[in-house]
Design a protein around this motif. Sequence first.
Motif, PDB file in Angstrom:
ATOM      1  N   ARG A 171      35.140  41.485  32.560  1.00 33.94           N
ATOM      2  CA  ARG A 171      34.148  40.495  32.153  1.00 33.94           C
ATOM      3  C   ARG A 171      32.891  40.587  33.017  1.00 33.94           C
ATOM      4  N   ASP A 172      33.061  40.710  34.343  1.00 30.37           N
ATOM      5  CA  ASP A 172      31.908  40.697  35.253  1.00 30.37           C
ATOM      6  C   ASP A 172      31.088  41.981  35.164  1.00 30.37           C
ATOM      7  N   ARG A 192      41.073  41.329  33.863  1.00 31.91           N
ATOM      8  CA  ARG A 192      40.260  40.623  32.862  1.00 31.91           C
ATOM      9  C   ARG A 192      38.946  40.145  33.484  1.00 31.91           C
ATOM     10  N   ASN A 193      39.024  39.618  34.704  1.00 33.07           N
ATOM     11  CA  ASN A 193      37.818  39.128  35.375  1.00 33.07           C
ATOM     12  C   ASN A 193      36.853  40.261  35.715  1.00 33.07           C
ATOM     13  N   GLY A 197      30.908  43.688  32.438  1.00 36.03           N
ATOM     14  CA  GLY A 197      30.241  43.512  31.148  1.00 36.03           C
ATOM     15  C   GLY A 197      29.045  42.583  31.243  1.00 36.03           C
ATOM     16  N   ARG A 198      29.129  41.580  32.102  1.00 38.68           N
ATOM     17  CA  ARG A 198      28.002  40.658  32.304  1.00 38.68           C
ATOM     18  C   ARG A 198      26.806  41.413  32.886  1.00 38.68           C
ATOM     19  N   ARG A 234      34.783  52.138  30.146  1.00 38.74           N
ATOM     20  CA  ARG A 234      35.622  50.951  30.295  1.00 38.74           C
ATOM     21  C   ARG A 234      37.076  51.336  30.495  1.00 38.74           C
TER      22      ARG A 234
END
Length: 302
Positions: free
Chosen positions: A37-38, A33-34, A40-41, A15
Amino acid sequence: MNELISVAVPVSPLRQRLIDDMSMRHFSRETQRNYIRDVGRFATFLGRPPDTATADDLRSFQIDQRDNGVPVPTMNSIVAALRFFFNHTLDRPDLARRLVRIKQMRKLPVVLSRDEIARLLGATTCLKHQAALSVAYGAGLRVAEVSMLKVRDVDSERMLLRVERGKGGQYRNAMLPADLLTLLRQWWKLGQEQGVMHRDGWLFPGQHAMKPISTRQLHRIVVEAARAAGITKRVCPHTLRHSFATHLLEDGVDIRIIQALLGHAKLENTAFYTKVATRTVRAVISPLDKLGLFTPGAAPPG
Protein backbone atom coordinates in the motif's frame (compact mmCIF):
# COMPACT_ATOMS: atom_id res chain seq x y z
CA MET A 1 -27.71 -18.64 -18.27
CA ASN A 2 -24.99 -16.01 -18.03
CA GLU A 3 -21.88 -17.14 -16.19
CA LEU A 4 -19.79 -14.76 -14.13
CA ILE A 5 -16.15 -15.18 -15.03
CA SER A 6 -13.64 -13.81 -12.52
CA VAL A 7 -10.56 -12.41 -14.19
CA ALA A 8 -7.41 -12.26 -12.08
CA VAL A 9 -5.85 -8.81 -11.97
CA PRO A 10 -2.31 -9.09 -13.37
CA VAL A 11 0.52 -8.23 -10.98
CA SER A 12 3.36 -6.15 -12.39
CA PRO A 13 6.83 -7.76 -12.33
CA LEU A 14 8.06 -5.02 -9.97
CA ARG A 15 5.25 -5.58 -7.50
CA GLN A 16 5.74 -9.35 -7.66
CA ARG A 17 9.44 -8.86 -6.95
CA LEU A 18 8.56 -6.80 -3.86
CA ILE A 19 6.15 -9.51 -2.71
CA ASP A 20 8.78 -12.20 -3.23
CA ASP A 21 11.36 -10.20 -1.27
CA MET A 22 8.97 -9.85 1.67
CA SER A 23 7.82 -13.48 1.55
CA MET A 24 11.42 -14.67 1.49
CA ARG A 25 11.94 -12.82 4.79
CA HIS A 26 8.74 -14.25 6.29
CA PHE A 27 7.04 -10.88 6.67
CA SER A 28 3.54 -11.17 8.09
CA ARG A 29 0.55 -10.75 5.78
CA GLU A 30 -0.30 -7.46 7.45
CA THR A 31 3.22 -6.09 6.96
CA GLN A 32 3.22 -7.14 3.31
CA ARG A 33 -0.16 -5.49 2.77
CA ASN A 34 1.05 -2.27 4.41
CA TYR A 35 4.31 -2.15 2.42
CA ILE A 36 2.50 -2.73 -0.88
CA ARG A 37 0.00 0.00 0.00
CA ASP A 38 2.73 2.50 0.98
CA VAL A 39 4.88 1.87 -2.09
CA GLY A 40 1.71 2.25 -4.17
CA ARG A 41 1.00 5.56 -2.43
CA PHE A 42 4.42 6.83 -3.49
CA ALA A 43 3.87 5.59 -7.07
CA THR A 44 0.53 7.44 -7.20
CA PHE A 45 2.24 10.65 -6.09
CA LEU A 46 5.00 10.08 -8.63
CA GLY A 47 2.66 9.35 -11.52
CA ARG A 48 5.01 6.74 -12.94
CA PRO A 49 6.66 3.45 -11.81
CA PRO A 50 8.48 3.89 -8.46
CA ASP A 51 11.70 2.34 -9.81
CA THR A 52 12.18 5.52 -11.87
CA ALA A 53 12.24 7.75 -8.79
CA THR A 54 15.06 10.19 -8.09
CA ALA A 55 16.34 11.68 -4.85
CA ASP A 56 14.42 14.88 -5.62
CA ASP A 57 11.23 12.83 -6.05
CA LEU A 58 11.63 11.33 -2.58
CA ARG A 59 12.26 14.75 -1.07
CA SER A 60 9.19 16.23 -2.79
CA PHE A 61 7.08 13.29 -1.64
CA GLN A 62 8.00 13.72 2.02
CA ILE A 63 7.48 17.47 1.87
CA ASP A 64 4.06 16.86 0.33
CA GLN A 65 3.18 14.46 3.15
CA ARG A 66 4.18 17.03 5.75
CA ASP A 67 2.24 19.82 4.07
CA ASN A 68 -0.87 17.63 3.87
CA GLY A 69 -0.77 16.87 7.59
CA VAL A 70 0.04 13.16 7.38
CA PRO A 71 0.59 11.95 10.99
CA VAL A 72 4.18 11.31 11.98
CA PRO A 73 3.66 7.57 12.73
CA THR A 74 2.14 7.13 9.26
CA MET A 75 5.02 9.01 7.63
CA ASN A 76 7.55 6.82 9.42
CA SER A 77 5.70 3.66 8.41
CA ILE A 78 5.89 4.78 4.78
CA VAL A 79 9.61 5.46 5.20
CA ALA A 80 10.10 1.89 6.45
CA ALA A 81 8.25 0.49 3.42
CA LEU A 82 10.16 2.63 0.93
CA ARG A 83 13.52 1.89 2.54
CA PHE A 84 12.84 -1.82 2.18
CA PHE A 85 11.73 -1.32 -1.41
CA PHE A 86 14.81 0.68 -2.43
CA ASN A 87 17.30 -1.34 -0.39
CA HIS A 88 16.17 -4.86 -1.23
CA THR A 89 13.87 -4.85 -4.24
CA LEU A 90 15.77 -2.24 -6.30
CA ASP A 91 19.21 -2.48 -4.66
CA ARG A 92 19.33 1.30 -4.47
CA PRO A 93 20.62 2.10 -0.96
CA ASP A 94 21.64 5.55 -2.20
CA LEU A 95 17.95 6.42 -2.54
CA ALA A 96 16.96 4.70 0.70
CA ARG A 97 19.38 6.96 2.56
CA ARG A 98 17.49 10.00 1.27
CA LEU A 99 14.37 9.06 3.21
CA VAL A 100 14.04 10.96 6.46
CA ARG A 101 12.57 9.31 9.53
CA ILE A 102 10.92 11.89 11.74
CA LYS A 103 11.62 11.86 15.46
CA GLN A 104 8.59 11.92 17.69
CA MET A 105 8.01 12.06 21.40
CA ARG A 106 7.07 8.59 22.54
CA LYS A 107 3.92 8.63 24.64
CA LEU A 108 3.74 6.62 27.82
CA PRO A 109 1.71 3.47 27.16
CA VAL A 110 -1.65 2.92 28.82
CA VAL A 111 -1.28 0.24 31.49
CA LEU A 112 -4.10 -1.47 33.34
CA SER A 113 -3.87 -2.41 37.00
CA ARG A 114 -4.13 -6.09 37.90
CA ASP A 115 -7.66 -5.49 39.15
CA GLU A 116 -8.61 -3.85 35.85
CA ILE A 117 -7.13 -6.78 33.91
CA ALA A 118 -9.21 -9.22 35.97
CA ARG A 119 -12.35 -7.16 35.40
CA LEU A 120 -11.70 -6.89 31.66
CA LEU A 121 -11.14 -10.63 31.21
CA GLY A 122 -14.22 -11.35 33.29
CA ALA A 123 -16.33 -9.05 31.11
CA THR A 124 -15.73 -10.96 27.88
CA THR A 125 -18.82 -12.47 26.31
CA CYS A 126 -17.57 -15.97 25.46
CA LEU A 127 -14.81 -18.45 26.28
CA LYS A 128 -12.98 -17.91 22.97
CA HIS A 129 -12.72 -14.17 23.55
CA GLN A 130 -11.61 -14.66 27.14
CA ALA A 131 -8.94 -17.15 26.05
CA ALA A 132 -7.65 -14.89 23.26
CA LEU A 133 -7.33 -11.85 25.52
CA SER A 134 -5.78 -14.01 28.26
CA VAL A 135 -3.09 -15.08 25.78
CA ALA A 136 -2.37 -11.45 24.95
CA TYR A 137 -1.92 -10.59 28.63
CA GLY A 138 -0.62 -13.90 30.04
CA ALA A 139 2.06 -14.35 27.37
CA GLY A 140 2.55 -10.72 26.31
CA LEU A 141 1.81 -11.35 22.63
CA ARG A 142 1.11 -8.78 19.96
CA VAL A 143 -2.41 -8.82 18.54
CA ALA A 144 -1.23 -10.24 15.19
CA GLU A 145 0.66 -12.98 17.05
CA VAL A 146 -2.48 -13.96 18.96
CA SER A 147 -4.45 -14.04 15.72
CA MET A 148 -1.96 -16.30 13.93
CA LEU A 149 -1.51 -18.91 16.67
CA LYS A 150 -2.32 -22.48 15.71
CA VAL A 151 -3.33 -25.33 18.00
CA ARG A 152 0.05 -27.00 17.50
CA ASP A 153 1.81 -23.88 18.78
CA VAL A 154 0.70 -24.74 22.33
CA ASP A 155 3.53 -26.82 23.85
CA SER A 156 2.11 -28.09 27.14
CA GLU A 157 5.16 -30.28 27.87
CA ARG A 158 7.60 -27.37 27.84
CA MET A 159 4.94 -24.84 28.91
CA LEU A 160 5.63 -22.62 25.91
CA LEU A 161 3.76 -20.91 23.11
CA ARG A 162 5.61 -21.06 19.80
CA VAL A 163 5.31 -17.74 18.04
CA GLU A 164 6.11 -18.47 14.41
CA ARG A 165 4.73 -15.29 12.91
CA GLY A 166 6.22 -12.60 15.10
CA LYS A 167 7.16 -9.07 14.09
CA GLY A 168 9.53 -9.08 11.13
CA GLY A 169 8.96 -12.80 10.62
CA GLN A 170 10.91 -13.63 13.78
CA TYR A 171 10.39 -16.89 15.65
CA ARG A 172 10.43 -17.09 19.45
CA ASN A 173 9.04 -18.92 22.44
CA ALA A 174 6.58 -17.16 24.73
CA MET A 175 5.64 -18.27 28.21
CA LEU A 176 2.59 -20.46 28.84
CA PRO A 177 1.31 -19.94 32.41
CA ALA A 178 -0.41 -22.91 34.04
CA ASP A 179 -3.72 -21.05 34.45
CA LEU A 180 -3.62 -20.05 30.79
CA LEU A 181 -3.08 -23.67 29.75
CA THR A 182 -6.12 -24.66 31.81
CA LEU A 183 -8.21 -22.01 30.06
CA LEU A 184 -6.94 -23.05 26.61
CA ARG A 185 -7.85 -26.67 27.33
CA GLN A 186 -11.38 -25.56 28.24
CA TRP A 187 -11.57 -23.63 24.96
CA TRP A 188 -10.18 -26.62 23.02
CA LYS A 189 -12.90 -28.89 24.45
CA LEU A 190 -15.67 -26.40 23.71
CA GLY A 191 -14.27 -25.60 20.25
CA GLN A 192 -14.28 -29.28 19.33
CA GLU A 193 -17.86 -29.63 20.51
CA GLN A 194 -18.76 -26.65 18.30
CA GLY A 195 -16.87 -28.18 15.36
CA VAL A 196 -14.54 -25.18 14.88
CA MET A 197 -11.34 -26.53 16.47
CA HIS A 198 -8.98 -28.93 14.70
CA ARG A 199 -5.53 -30.17 15.63
CA ASP A 200 -4.00 -28.57 12.54
CA GLY A 201 -6.22 -25.51 12.67
CA TRP A 202 -6.18 -22.04 14.17
CA LEU A 203 -6.20 -21.67 17.95
CA PHE A 204 -8.74 -18.85 17.55
CA PRO A 205 -10.74 -19.37 14.35
CA GLY A 206 -12.62 -16.47 12.82
CA GLN A 207 -16.19 -16.50 11.55
CA HIS A 208 -14.98 -19.10 9.07
CA ALA A 209 -13.13 -21.95 10.80
CA MET A 210 -10.52 -22.07 8.04
CA LYS A 211 -9.43 -18.48 8.73
CA PRO A 212 -8.00 -17.00 11.94
CA ILE A 213 -9.74 -14.36 13.98
CA SER A 214 -8.88 -10.94 12.60
CA THR A 215 -6.88 -8.32 14.47
CA ARG A 216 -9.77 -5.91 13.91
CA GLN A 217 -12.16 -8.26 15.67
CA LEU A 218 -9.73 -8.68 18.58
CA HIS A 219 -9.56 -4.91 18.88
CA ARG A 220 -13.35 -4.70 19.01
CA ILE A 221 -13.48 -7.47 21.64
CA VAL A 222 -11.05 -5.61 23.92
CA VAL A 223 -12.88 -2.30 23.57
CA GLU A 224 -16.26 -3.87 24.31
CA ALA A 225 -14.92 -5.82 27.30
CA ALA A 226 -13.30 -2.69 28.74
CA ARG A 227 -16.56 -0.78 28.36
CA ALA A 228 -18.52 -3.59 30.04
CA ALA A 229 -15.95 -3.66 32.88
CA GLY A 230 -16.35 0.06 33.49
CA ILE A 231 -12.76 0.86 32.48
CA THR A 232 -12.51 4.43 31.22
CA LYS A 233 -8.91 4.24 29.98
CA ARG A 234 -8.37 4.04 26.23
CA VAL A 235 -7.76 0.33 25.74
CA CYS A 236 -6.61 -1.72 22.75
CA PRO A 237 -5.11 -5.22 22.43
CA HIS A 238 -1.58 -3.83 22.81
CA THR A 239 -2.61 -2.48 26.23
CA LEU A 240 -2.60 -6.08 27.46
CA ARG A 241 0.98 -6.55 26.22
CA HIS A 242 2.02 -3.26 27.88
CA SER A 243 0.43 -4.42 31.13
CA PHE A 244 2.16 -7.82 30.93
CA ALA A 245 5.59 -6.21 30.64
CA THR A 246 4.93 -3.60 33.32
CA HIS A 247 3.60 -6.11 35.83
CA LEU A 248 6.60 -8.40 35.31
CA LEU A 249 8.94 -5.47 35.83
CA GLU A 250 7.12 -4.50 39.02
CA ASP A 251 7.49 -8.09 40.25
CA GLY A 252 11.26 -7.83 39.91
CA VAL A 253 11.74 -9.94 36.78
CA ASP A 254 15.06 -9.17 35.07
CA ILE A 255 14.56 -6.71 32.23
CA ARG A 256 16.54 -8.87 29.77
CA ILE A 257 14.22 -11.79 30.43
CA ILE A 258 11.25 -9.51 29.73
CA GLN A 259 12.99 -8.39 26.54
CA ALA A 260 13.26 -12.00 25.38
CA LEU A 261 9.63 -12.76 26.28
CA LEU A 262 8.41 -9.72 24.34
CA GLY A 263 10.64 -10.42 21.35
CA HIS A 264 12.20 -6.94 21.46
CA ALA A 265 15.31 -6.54 19.32
CA LYS A 266 16.51 -3.58 21.39
CA LEU A 267 16.72 -3.40 25.17
CA GLU A 268 15.77 0.28 25.07
CA ASN A 269 12.28 -0.69 23.90
CA THR A 270 11.82 -2.87 26.98
CA ALA A 271 13.45 -0.34 29.32
CA PHE A 272 10.72 2.12 28.36
CA TYR A 273 8.37 0.26 30.72
CA THR A 274 10.37 1.47 33.72
CA LYS A 275 8.61 4.80 33.19
CA VAL A 276 5.20 3.29 33.94
CA ALA A 277 6.16 0.66 36.53
CA THR A 278 4.68 2.56 39.48
CA ARG A 279 5.17 -0.26 41.99
CA THR A 280 8.89 -0.23 41.22
CA VAL A 281 9.03 3.52 41.78
CA ARG A 282 7.19 3.24 45.09
CA ALA A 283 9.67 0.62 46.30
CA VAL A 284 12.58 3.04 45.99
CA ILE A 285 13.44 4.92 49.18
CA SER A 286 14.19 8.59 48.57
CA PRO A 287 17.37 10.06 50.11
CA LEU A 288 15.09 12.62 51.76
CA ASP A 289 13.28 9.91 53.69
CA LYS A 290 16.58 8.52 54.93
CA LEU A 291 17.37 11.87 56.57
CA GLY A 292 14.36 11.41 58.84
CA LEU A 293 13.84 15.13 59.19
CA PHE A 294 10.06 15.11 59.09
CA THR A 295 9.20 11.90 60.92
CA PRO A 296 7.48 12.19 64.31
CA GLY A 297 10.00 12.67 67.09
CA ALA A 298 12.84 13.60 64.77
CA ALA A 299 15.13 16.42 65.89
CA PRO A 300 14.47 19.69 64.00
CA PRO A 301 17.13 20.71 61.51
CA GLY A 302 19.64 23.27 62.78
